[in-house]
Design an enzyme around this catalytic site. Sequence first.
Site, PDB file in Angstrom:
ATOM      1  N   LYS A 192       0.847  -1.190   0.000  1.00 14.72           N
ATOM      2  CA  LYS A 192       0.000   0.000   0.000  1.00 14.72           C
ATOM      3  C   LYS A 192       0.883   1.241   0.000  1.00 14.72           C
ATOM      4  CE  LYS A 192      -1.788   2.795   2.728  1.00 14.72           C
ATOM      5  NZ  LYS A 192      -1.651   4.047   1.974  1.00 14.72           N
ATOM      6  N   GLY A 243       7.078   4.794   8.150  1.00 15.13           N
ATOM      7  CA  GLY A 243       6.233   5.976   8.297  1.00 15.13           C
ATOM      8  C   GLY A 243       6.397   6.581   9.675  1.00 15.13           C
ATOM      9  N   SER A 244       5.344   7.207  10.151  1.00 15.81           N
ATOM     10  CA  SER A 244       5.448   7.954  11.406  1.00 15.81           C
ATOM     11  C   SER A 244       5.474   6.999  12.612  1.00 15.81           C
ATOM     12  CB  SER A 244       4.266   8.907  11.551  1.00 15.81           C
ATOM     13  OG  SER A 244       3.064   8.182  11.538  1.00 15.81           O
ATOM     14  N   THR A 245       6.102   7.449  13.669  1.00 14.97           N
ATOM     15  CA  THR A 245       6.198   6.658  14.889  1.00 14.97           C
ATOM     16  C   THR A 245       4.796   6.403  15.460  1.00 14.97           C
ATOM     17  OG1 THR A 245       8.397   7.514  15.296  1.00 14.97           O
ATOM     18  CG2 THR A 245       7.252   6.617  17.196  1.00 14.97           C
ATOM     19  N   GLU A 246       3.948   7.403  15.304  1.00 17.78           N
ATOM     20  CA  GLU A 246       2.578   7.277  15.827  1.00 17.78           C
ATOM     21  C   GLU A 246       1.844   6.088  15.182  1.00 17.78           C
ATOM     22  OE1 GLU A 246       0.581  10.756  14.666  1.00 17.78           O
ATOM     23  OE2 GLU A 246      -1.284  10.203  15.683  1.00 17.78           O
ATOM     24  N   GLY A 248       3.269   3.665  13.538  1.00 14.53           N
ATOM     25  CA  GLY A 248       4.040   2.462  13.873  1.00 14.53           C
ATOM     26  C   GLY A 248       3.551   1.848  15.178  1.00 14.53           C
ATOM     27  N   GLU A 265      10.052   0.914  10.402  1.00 12.56           N
ATOM     28  CA  GLU A 265      11.102   1.906  10.159  1.00 12.56           C
ATOM     29  C   GLU A 265      10.435   3.261  10.336  1.00 12.56           C
ATOM     30  OE1 GLU A 265      13.020   4.607   8.942  1.00 12.56           O
ATOM     31  OE2 GLU A 265      13.053   3.900   6.869  1.00 12.56           O
ATOM     32  N   CYS A 299      13.675  10.421   6.698  1.00 14.44           N
ATOM     33  CA  CYS A 299      13.581   9.949   8.085  1.00 14.44           C
ATOM     34  C   CYS A 299      14.920  10.067   8.799  1.00 14.44           C
ATOM     35  CB  CYS A 299      13.059   8.524   8.124  1.00 14.44           C
ATOM     36  SG  CYS A 299      13.901   7.449   6.985  1.00 14.44           S
ATOM     37  N   GLU A 396      10.220  15.672  15.361  1.00 18.49           N
ATOM     38  CA  GLU A 396      10.621  15.523  13.966  1.00 18.49           C
ATOM     39  C   GLU A 396       9.838  16.551  13.137  1.00 18.49           C
ATOM     40  OE1 GLU A 396       9.432  11.819  12.066  1.00 18.49           O
ATOM     41  OE2 GLU A 396      11.318  11.797  10.972  1.00 18.49           O
TER      42      GLU A 396
END
Length: 794
Positions: A192, A243-246, A248, A265, A299, A396
Site C-alpha cells: 500500500k 512511516g510515522s512513529t505514531e 508504527g 522503520e 527519516c 521531527e
Amino acid sequence: MSVANYFETMEYGPAPEADGEARAWLARHGATFGHFIAGKFTAPHAGKHLTTIEPATGKALARIAQGAAADVEAAVHAARTAQVAWAKLGGHGRARHLYALARMLQRHARLFAVLEAIDNGKPIRETRDLDVPLAARHFYYHAGWAQLQEREFADQVPIGVIGQIIPWNFPLLMLAWKIAPALAAGNTVVLKPAEFTSLTALLFAELSAEAGLPPGVLNVVTGDGATGALLVESPVDKIAFTGSTEVGRLIRQTTAGTGKSLTLELGGKSPFIVFDDADIDGAVEGVVDAIWFNQGQVCCAGSRLLLQEGIAETFRRRLIRRMSTLRVGMPLDKAIDMGAVVAPVQLERIKALVETGVKEGAEKYQTPGAMPAEGCFYPPTLLWNVHPSSTVATEEIFGPVLVAMTFRTPDEAVMLANNTRYGLAASVWSETIGLALDIAPKLLAGVVWVNATNLFDASVGFGGYRESGFGREGGREGMVEYLKPKAWSGRKARPKASPLPIASGASAGFDVPPIDRTAKLFVGGKQVRPDGNYSRAVLSPKGRRLGEAGEGNRKDIRNAVAAARAAESWARATAHNRAQILYYLAENLSARGDEFTRRIADMTGVSSAKARGEVDASIERLFSYGAWADKFEGSVHAPPLRGVALAMHEPIGVVGVACPDEAPLLAFISLVAPLVAMGNRVVAVPSERHPLAATDFYQVLETSDVPGGVVNIVTGDRGELVKVLAEHDDVDALWAFGSQDASAAAERLSIGNLKRTLVDHGLALDWYDKAASEGPILLRHAVQVKNIWIPYGD
Ligand code: NAI
C-alpha cells in the site's frame, strides 16, 4: 529573459525536463487508476477514488482508488494463491525475475524519474540520480540474494504473504526497499503506497507484469490510512511499515498476539556533529545534503546540527552564505536544489513548528530569493541557538528546517546527540579519525556516517535503534527479516499444562521437617528478599512441597532493571572476557550437576536420566555460547561508493526474559546465555511452575565472576511480571516465552518505547533441538546492527 540577459546577470535560467511521456501515461489511463491485483488493474469494490495533487502546482494530477476491505481481501487472496508457486520457482528463477525488474527500471528510468518528481514534488535531479538508480540497484542486489538463497539461507524459509505500507518521501525507492528482499526470499506482496504518492508504484506494477512477473506476486492496493489499517488486520503473515512513529505504534498494537511478524522503520531526529577539527567547507556541504535533500523529508535527515563551540560562529557564517545560493523551484527544473513539500498539510506542519521554534527563542535564517508563487514551497531554514529540550530540537519536523546548538567536549556531544527518543542515524565530522571512531560506538543510532551523510546502498543495512523502530532493510540482515527459521515452522501449540498439584497432607506420625529454604530473588549480584515479602510453594507433580520461591512484584522488577542498567560496563567487556565467563558458568554448573539433576527430577517428575540429560544439555549450551561470544561478529560491506561500512553487532541493552515451564533449566540457559554472550544485561523470570533450578543457579552465577547486575532473576507470576517488563521504558527488549498470553502482552504493552520483542506465540520449542534453539537463530535477536560508514581508499 533573453540568452544575452542571462549572460549579463549570470543567473540560472529554467532547464525543465520534458514531461510528455509521463503525462501521456496518465492520459492513457484516463488519469484514473484501480488497484493492481493478480496482474491487472481492478476497479475498486466500493467505487471510491481519491484525488492526488501535484505539489508544485496544486493542480489535480490523477484519481487513485480508495481501497476497501474487499479490495484488500482480493489482493491478499491473489498473493496467497501465487505464493506457493513463487517459492517453488527456486532461487534462480526468482533471481531472473528480480534481474528483469532491475532492467525494467533502468529501461524506463526517465519515465519513473519524471513521474516521481511530478507526483512528489522532489527535484528531477534527485529522482534521476538517486531514487531511480538506487531502486534499480536494490533489485540487482536482491536478485543476487535470490540466486544464493538456497546456499546462504539454507536453514530458512519464506514467511508467506507480506503486507507492506510505505510513506510518500521516497515512493519508488521505498517500494524497492520493501519488495525486492521480500520477493527474493520467496514471499509475495500486497503493497500500500502512501495516498499522496501512489503513481510510481502503479507504474511499477504495470511494467513488472509486462516484464513477466507472475500475477499475484506483487499486488498494489491504494488508499489512505484506513486502507493501510485494513491491510494490517488482513490475514497476511507479516507487516513491514515505514512511516510515522505514531502509526508504527498503532500497528504494533494491532498486530500484537496475532503471530504476524513486524518490522517498523520510523522517524528520527538525527544529529549532525561537527568537531572543531573538521573540514568546515566539507561539513557545510554535508549539511546541505543532510537537511535540504528531498526538502528535508527524510527519516534520517541530519536535522540537529551540533557544533563545537570554537567553530560555531565561522560555521554559521559559511552555512548562511551557502544557503543564499540554494535554489527552490519547480521539480522538473534540472537546475534547482529543492522542490516542493509533498502536501499542504505537511507545509502547515512545518510552518507551525518553525513559529514555535521562534517563540521558543531561536534565531531564524531562511534562504532568500524567489519561490514559485503557487504550490507547496518552503525555503531552506536554519534555527540558530536552539535549546536542546525545545520542541524544535525534539520533534521531527520532516521539512527543510535545521536546528543548531553547540557543545564543548566530545562527551557533551555524545550526550546531546543521544538526547532523543529516536535512534535512526548520526553523522560525525572530524579530520581526526581516532576521535570520529571513538564517538561512533557511543551514538545510539542504527547508521553512523563519518565525514559523510545520507549514504545508502542495498548492501548496507538500514534501520533504527530505540523509537526509530526495529528490523533492518538492506544487506544480509534485511533478507533475514523476510525469512523464518525452518526449525520453527510446523511447531505445535504447547500442550495445555495439567492443573497445579495440591500440596499433599501430613503423613501419619511426626516428620522431621527439612531445613526450610526459601529462595530469594537475585538482583544486582545479590540474593534479596522480595519486596512484598511473599513467597509461593513450589511443588512436585505429586504435590510434595519442594521449597518456596519469592513472589516478585513491580518494585522487584524495577530494582532488577535498575541493577541491569547500572551494569552497563558488560556491554564494553571484551568478547573474550564474556566467553571466559560463559565457560566458567558451564564449569561450575558441571561441578554441581548431581544436585541440579535431582532438583529437575523432583520438580518436573522426569526420570533421573532425563534430568541428567537436561543438565548436560545446559552445560553444553553454555559452552556453545562461550564459543559464539567472540564469533558472532559483524561484517564489512563494500558499497559502490567511496568507503566501507562496518556492520557492527551491538548489544540491545537491558532485556527482559520470561521462560517457559518445559525444560526449566535448559530453556532458562538457552534464553539468557545468548543475550549475555552478546553483552546485554538480563532480567529473567524463570519458569513459574519449576523455578528452583534457576534459583539454584544463583550460586553458580556467584562463583563464576559474572559481574553483579548482568543476570537478575525475579521469580513469580509470569503474566504479571511480563506485563511490568513490557511497560517499563528502561527495558530495551523483551523475550516472552511460555504462553500465548505472555506473548500477546509483551507485544501489546511494549509500545511505550517500542521494544524489540521475541515471542513464542504459545508454540512449543524443542529446547534439545540445536537447530531450533541454539546459535544464530537466537543470537541475531540479541544484537542490533549498527552500520558505520567510513571513508576508505579512493
Ligand atoms: P503516516 O505514518 O501517517 O503514513 C505512512 C503510511 O502509513 C501511508 O501509506 C499511510 O497511508 C499509512 N497509514 C496511515 N495511517 C495508518 C494506519 N492507521 N494503519 C496503517 N497504515 C496507515 O505518515 P504521514 O501522516 O504521511 O506523515 C506524518 C509524519 O510522519 C511526518 O511529518 C513525519 O514526521 C513522519 N513520517 C516519517 C516517515 C519516515 O520515513 N520515517 C515517512 C513519512 C512520514
